[in-house]
Scaffold this motif. Structure first.
Motif, mmCIF file in Angstrom:
data_model
loop_
_atom_site.group_PDB
_atom_site.id
_atom_site.type_symbol
_atom_site.label_atom_id
_atom_site.label_comp_id
_atom_site.label_asym_id
_atom_site.label_seq_id
_atom_site.Cartn_x
_atom_site.Cartn_y
_atom_site.Cartn_z
ATOM 1 N N LEU A 1 0.856 -1.182 0.000
ATOM 2 C CA LEU A 1 0.000 0.000 0.000
ATOM 3 C C LEU A 1 0.891 1.230 0.000
ATOM 4 O O LEU A 1 1.650 1.452 0.941
ATOM 5 N N CYS A 2 0.812 2.025 -1.060
ATOM 6 C CA CYS A 2 1.611 3.240 -1.170
ATOM 7 C C CYS A 2 0.864 4.377 -0.486
ATOM 8 O O CYS A 2 -0.291 4.651 -0.830
ATOM 9 N N PRO A 3 1.486 5.063 0.483
ATOM 10 C CA PRO A 3 0.802 6.159 1.176
ATOM 11 C C PRO A 3 0.298 7.211 0.182
ATOM 12 O O PRO A 3 1.070 7.731 -0.615
ATOM 13 N N GLY A 4 -1.000 7.467 0.207
ATOM 14 C CA GLY A 4 -1.599 8.459 -0.683
ATOM 15 C C GLY A 4 -1.681 8.018 -2.129
ATOM 16 O O GLY A 4 -2.021 8.814 -2.998
ATOM 17 N N GLY A 5 -1.349 6.768 -2.398
ATOM 18 C CA GLY A 5 -1.312 6.297 -3.781
ATOM 19 C C GLY A 5 -1.946 4.934 -3.948
ATOM 20 O O GLY A 5 -2.791 4.526 -3.165
ATOM 21 N N PRO A 6 -1.503 4.213 -4.962
ATOM 22 C CA PRO A 6 -2.142 2.947 -5.313
ATOM 23 C C PRO A 6 -1.732 1.783 -4.413
ATOM 24 O O PRO A 6 -0.844 1.895 -3.576
ATOM 25 N N MET A 7 -2.405 0.670 -4.633
ATOM 26 C CA MET A 7 -2.021 -0.600 -4.054
ATOM 27 C C MET A 7 -1.244 -1.332 -5.147
ATOM 28 O O MET A 7 -1.737 -1.473 -6.263
ATOM 29 N N LEU A 8 -0.032 -1.735 -4.841
ATOM 30 C CA LEU A 8 0.784 -2.460 -5.797
ATOM 31 C C LEU A 8 0.641 -3.955 -5.542
ATOM 32 O O LEU A 8 0.758 -4.406 -4.402
ATOM 33 N N LEU A 9 0.380 -4.701 -6.592
ATOM 34 C CA LEU A 9 0.248 -6.153 -6.508
ATOM 35 C C LEU A 9 1.411 -6.771 -7.253
ATOM 36 O O LEU A 9 1.639 -6.462 -8.416
ATOM 37 N N ARG A 10 2.132 -7.626 -6.580
ATOM 38 C CA ARG A 10 3.276 -8.295 -7.198
ATOM 39 C C ARG A 10 2.886 -9.742 -7.465
ATOM 40 O O ARG A 10 2.413 -10.433 -6.581
ATOM 41 N N GLY A 11 3.038 -10.159 -8.717
ATOM 42 C CA GLY A 11 2.712 -11.532 -9.068
ATOM 43 C C GLY A 11 1.334 -11.658 -9.661
ATOM 44 O O GLY A 11 0.722 -10.689 -10.102
ATOM 45 N N ASP A 12 0.814 -12.870 -9.654
ATOM 46 C CA ASP A 12 -0.455 -13.203 -10.287
ATOM 47 C C ASP A 12 -1.606 -12.965 -9.315
ATOM 48 O O ASP A 12 -1.659 -13.600 -8.272
ATOM 49 N N ARG B 1 -7.399 -10.238 -14.385
ATOM 50 C CA ARG B 1 -6.162 -10.893 -13.947
ATOM 51 C C ARG B 1 -5.010 -9.939 -14.193
ATOM 52 O O ARG B 1 -4.915 -9.331 -15.255
ATOM 53 N N THR B 2 -4.128 -9.801 -13.212
ATOM 54 C CA THR B 2 -2.941 -8.975 -13.416
ATOM 55 C C THR B 2 -2.040 -9.661 -14.426
ATOM 56 O O THR B 2 -1.930 -10.876 -14.440
ATOM 57 N N GLU B 3 -1.442 -8.884 -15.306
ATOM 58 C CA GLU B 3 -0.619 -9.439 -16.373
ATOM 59 C C GLU B 3 0.825 -8.964 -16.303
ATOM 60 O O GLU B 3 1.671 -9.435 -17.037
ATOM 61 N N ARG B 4 1.115 -8.032 -15.430
ATOM 62 C CA ARG B 4 2.467 -7.488 -15.304
ATOM 63 C C ARG B 4 3.121 -8.037 -14.048
ATOM 64 O O ARG B 4 2.427 -8.480 -13.143
ATOM 65 N N PRO B 5 4.446 -7.935 -13.954
ATOM 66 C CA PRO B 5 5.105 -8.379 -12.719
ATOM 67 C C PRO B 5 4.615 -7.584 -11.503
ATOM 68 O O PRO B 5 4.487 -8.121 -10.419
ATOM 69 N N VAL B 6 4.331 -6.278 -11.709
ATOM 70 C CA VAL B 6 3.764 -5.430 -10.656
ATOM 71 C C VAL B 6 2.629 -4.630 -11.288
ATOM 72 O O VAL B 6 2.807 -4.007 -12.328
ATOM 73 N N SER B 7 1.452 -4.659 -10.653
ATOM 74 C CA SER B 7 0.292 -3.909 -11.134
ATOM 75 C C SER B 7 -0.134 -2.912 -10.068
ATOM 76 O O SER B 7 -0.090 -3.217 -8.877
ATOM 77 N N ALA B 8 -0.558 -1.712 -10.482
ATOM 78 C CA ALA B 8 -1.004 -0.669 -9.569
ATOM 79 C C ALA B 8 -2.525 -0.555 -9.638
ATOM 80 O O ALA B 8 -3.089 -0.285 -10.694
ATOM 81 N N VAL B 9 -3.167 -0.755 -8.496
ATOM 82 C CA VAL B 9 -4.623 -0.680 -8.392
ATOM 83 C C VAL B 9 -4.993 0.638 -7.706
ATOM 84 O O VAL B 9 -4.442 0.984 -6.653
ATOM 85 N N CYS B 10 -5.928 1.384 -8.299
ATOM 86 C CA CYS B 10 -6.359 2.679 -7.770
ATOM 87 C C CYS B 10 -7.004 2.521 -6.400
ATOM 88 O O CYS B 10 -7.836 1.647 -6.188
ATOM 89 N N ARG B 11 -6.630 3.404 -5.470
ATOM 90 C CA ARG B 11 -7.287 3.447 -4.162
ATOM 91 C C ARG B 11 -7.981 4.779 -3.928
ATOM 92 O O ARG B 11 -8.751 4.914 -2.996
ATOM 93 N N CYS B 12 -7.731 5.796 -4.787
ATOM 94 C CA CYS B 12 -8.337 7.115 -4.568
ATOM 95 C C CYS B 12 -9.724 7.217 -5.194
ATOM 96 O O CYS B 12 -10.493 8.108 -4.857
#
Length: 75
Positions: free
Chosen positions: A19-30, A42-53
Motif C-alpha cells: 500500500l503506497c501512502p496516498g497512492g495505489p495498491m501495488l500487486l506483485r505476481g499473479d 487478472r494482473t498481467e504485469r510483474p507489478v500492477s497498480a490498483v487505484c485506491r483514490c
C-alpha cells in the motif's frame, strides 16, 4: 534436492501487496482484481497498480490521478 523453508522474515521483505501512502495498491505476481461493476481482471504485469483514490480514468488500475488531488482526499 531439498528446498529450504521460507522464513517469516523473507515474506516481510518480499510482500505480494504494497500500500503506497496516498497512492495505489501495488500487486506483485499473479492476482485477480474485481472492479466496481463486479468484472474480474487478472494482473498481467510483474507489478500492477490498483487505484485506491477512486479518481482513476482506468479503474481498477491507477493512472496517477492521485498525484493531483488534495492530500486530504487521498487514501
Amino acid at each position: 534436492m531439498n528446498a529450504e523453508p521460507v522464513s517469516a522474515e523473507a515474506d516481510i521483505e518480499h510482500p505480494d501487496v504494497i500500500l503506497c501512502p496516498g497512492g495505489p495498491m501495488l500487486l506483485r505476481g499473479d492476482h485477480l482484481v474485481q472492479d466496481a461493476d463486479g468484472s474480474t481482471h487478472r494482473t498481467e504485469r510483474p507489478v500492477s497498480a490498483v487505484c485506491r483514490c477512486g479518481k482513476s480514468s482506468r479503474p481498477p488500475w491507477c493512472d496517477g490521478t492521485h498525484k493531483v488531488i488534495p492530500d486530504r482526499d487521498k487514501p
